[in-house]
Design a protein around this motif. Sequence first.
Motif, mmCIF file in Angstrom:
data_model
loop_
_atom_site.group_PDB
_atom_site.id
_atom_site.type_symbol
_atom_site.label_atom_id
_atom_site.label_comp_id
_atom_site.label_asym_id
_atom_site.label_seq_id
_atom_site.Cartn_x
_atom_site.Cartn_y
_atom_site.Cartn_z
ATOM 1 N N LEU A 90 42.588 41.611 30.539
ATOM 2 C CA LEU A 90 43.427 41.775 31.803
ATOM 3 C C LEU A 90 43.238 40.357 32.595
ATOM 4 C CD1 LEU A 90 44.689 43.612 33.817
ATOM 5 C CD2 LEU A 90 42.689 43.814 34.923
ATOM 6 N N GLN A 91 44.560 39.723 32.522
ATOM 7 C CA GLN A 91 44.885 38.632 33.236
ATOM 8 C C GLN A 91 45.191 38.739 34.921
ATOM 9 O OE1 GLN A 91 48.055 35.845 32.462
ATOM 10 N NE2 GLN A 91 47.593 34.197 33.534
ATOM 11 N N ALA A 92 44.075 38.358 35.475
ATOM 12 C CA ALA A 92 43.905 38.632 37.195
ATOM 13 C C ALA A 92 43.142 37.600 37.806
ATOM 14 C CB ALA A 92 43.601 39.803 37.347
ATOM 15 N N ASP A 93 43.298 37.381 39.052
ATOM 16 C CA ASP A 93 42.694 36.697 40.029
ATOM 17 C C ASP A 93 41.400 37.344 40.401
ATOM 18 O OD1 ASP A 93 41.716 35.062 42.123
ATOM 19 O OD2 ASP A 93 43.567 34.054 41.986
ATOM 20 N N ALA A 94 40.182 36.858 40.401
ATOM 21 C CA ALA A 94 39.087 37.509 40.965
ATOM 22 C C ALA A 94 38.844 37.800 42.204
ATOM 23 C CB ALA A 94 37.826 36.463 40.409
ATOM 24 N N ARG A 95 39.850 37.062 43.007
ATOM 25 C CA ARG A 95 39.840 37.483 44.538
ATOM 26 C C ARG A 95 40.883 38.651 44.978
ATOM 27 N NH1 ARG A 95 41.794 31.282 45.525
ATOM 28 N NH2 ARG A 95 42.941 31.935 43.732
ATOM 29 N N ASP A 96 41.469 39.020 43.802
ATOM 30 C CA ASP A 96 42.511 39.974 44.339
ATOM 31 C C ASP A 96 43.007 40.673 42.942
ATOM 32 O OD1 ASP A 96 44.452 41.352 45.197
ATOM 33 O OD2 ASP A 96 46.015 39.759 45.252
ATOM 34 N N PHE A 97 42.258 41.718 42.699
ATOM 35 C CA PHE A 97 42.411 42.410 41.298
ATOM 36 C C PHE A 97 42.250 43.995 41.726
ATOM 37 C CE2 PHE A 97 38.222 43.655 39.726
ATOM 38 C CZ PHE A 97 37.296 42.667 40.226
ATOM 39 N N VAL A 98 42.800 45.044 40.876
ATOM 40 C CA VAL A 98 42.304 46.277 41.029
ATOM 41 C C VAL A 98 42.365 46.786 39.570
ATOM 42 C CG1 VAL A 98 43.103 46.920 43.470
ATOM 43 C CG2 VAL A 98 44.977 46.693 41.440
ATOM 44 N N LEU A 99 41.294 47.740 39.316
ATOM 45 C CA LEU A 99 41.367 48.206 37.960
ATOM 46 C C LEU A 99 42.064 49.643 37.857
ATOM 47 C CD1 LEU A 99 37.727 46.946 36.883
ATOM 48 C CD2 LEU A 99 39.956 45.790 36.371
ATOM 49 N N GLN A 100 42.506 49.992 36.749
ATOM 50 C CA GLN A 100 43.234 51.485 36.756
ATOM 51 C C GLN A 100 42.091 52.674 36.921
ATOM 52 O OE1 GLN A 100 44.595 51.080 32.701
ATOM 53 N NE2 GLN A 100 46.791 50.572 33.152
ATOM 54 N N ARG A 101 40.864 52.261 36.470
ATOM 55 C CA ARG A 101 39.775 53.161 36.567
ATOM 56 C C ARG A 101 38.512 52.253 37.100
ATOM 57 N NH1 ARG A 101 37.782 55.626 31.831
ATOM 58 N NH2 ARG A 101 38.775 54.206 30.371
ATOM 59 N N PRO A 102 37.837 53.119 38.014
ATOM 60 C CA PRO A 102 36.583 52.375 38.475
ATOM 61 C C PRO A 102 35.582 52.140 37.157
ATOM 62 C CG PRO A 102 36.859 54.644 39.153
ATOM 63 C CD PRO A 102 37.993 54.366 38.590
ATOM 64 N N VAL A 103 34.752 50.953 37.440
ATOM 65 C CA VAL A 103 33.749 50.909 36.478
ATOM 66 C C VAL A 103 32.283 51.168 36.991
ATOM 67 C CG1 VAL A 103 35.096 49.211 35.137
ATOM 68 C CG2 VAL A 103 33.900 48.263 37.066
ATOM 69 N N ASP A 104 31.327 51.179 36.023
ATOM 70 C CA ASP A 104 29.946 51.218 36.582
ATOM 71 C C ASP A 104 29.313 50.050 36.744
ATOM 72 O OD1 ASP A 104 30.113 54.107 35.874
ATOM 73 O OD2 ASP A 104 30.122 53.611 33.560
ATOM 74 N N VAL A 105 29.697 49.085 36.131
ATOM 75 C CA VAL A 105 29.061 47.683 36.180
ATOM 76 C C VAL A 105 30.023 46.644 36.037
ATOM 77 C CG1 VAL A 105 27.338 45.869 35.276
ATOM 78 C CG2 VAL A 105 26.852 48.493 35.270
ATOM 79 N N VAL A 106 29.961 45.556 37.257
ATOM 80 C CA VAL A 106 30.897 44.445 36.999
ATOM 81 C C VAL A 106 29.840 43.274 36.701
ATOM 82 C CG1 VAL A 106 32.205 42.666 38.235
ATOM 83 C CG2 VAL A 106 32.831 44.991 38.624
ATOM 84 N N THR A 107 30.288 42.686 35.865
ATOM 85 C CA THR A 107 29.429 41.406 35.160
ATOM 86 C C THR A 107 30.249 40.137 35.459
ATOM 87 O OG1 THR A 107 29.928 41.437 32.883
ATOM 88 C CG2 THR A 107 27.927 42.421 33.430
#
Length: 251
Positions: A90-107
């Motif tokens: 996914l090409q996106a900016d870390a300051r302003d992104f949304v994911l289609q589905r929530p995740v359990d962990v962000v690294t």
Amino acid sequence: MAGMYEELAEIYERAGFARFSRQMAPHMAGLIRQRAPSAHRICDLACGTGEAAVHLAQQGFDVVGLDASARMLAQARPKAEAAGVHVQWLQADARDFVLQRPVDVVTCMYDALNYLLTEDDLLSAFRAVQGCLQPGGLFIFDMNTRGGLAEKWGTDERVETPEEDLCVIWQSAYDHETDVNTVVLTAFVRERGGLFRRIREVHRERGYPVTRVRALLDAAGLRVVALGDVDLRPLQPDTDRFLCVAERPPA
Ligand SMILES: C[S@@+](CC[C@H](N)C(=O)[O-])C[C@H]1O[C@@H](n2cnc3c(N)ncnc32)[C@H](O)[C@@H]1O
């Protein structure tokens, strides 16, 4: 002069810049298993050339690799294909992104967050992370300390020749007023015809006091559960990189 992680993308691996996340990825997988045993879905923020994202996918996790640079992602894609794993890039900016589905962990690895040069930007990234985590989910990231950027990177000039056909010149300068280290990276890479092509990028990283990082995480609704050096041992005055585990509190 190219923007950040554009032309550099093609020599990122050859210049040895992926070495850190190659070593960090198994450590990260271990931390995830230990601290979030039921975690399945992971987002690797600022994933770069995908070294860690592919490793995590090989470990059986469902992985999203997110980065602002299309050219870094272009290096990552064939790696997942070669490893026979699926990663959603996914090409996106870390300051302003949304994911289609929530995740359990962000690294987020290899001081990518130091590239955010204002507290507002860092807070925006923390809020975006909080917004895509499941309640109880973890955010695990490393950052260069202020001391690391001031002393280890410091104000320096060095030349490295990782390969016969590649020469990388590093010129760094630390500004004590702004806590920003500016690195001019110049590389000469030999083309097929034998001539050398020059690549030049300017990178800026800001060092934040750990207390400010904690406060910004708190403001974004993330609670620090562990913070130390990369092995989570207590920070020392000369620790150049810290690792933080923060949690989106359970609902
Ligand atoms: C030092 S590299 C680290 C890459 C990778 N995590 C690794 O360990 O090799 C920093 C990465 O952060 C990405 N980056 C910088 N600012 C970003 C932003 N605002 N949003 C998303 N990615 C960003 C760059 O494109 C680059 O791939």
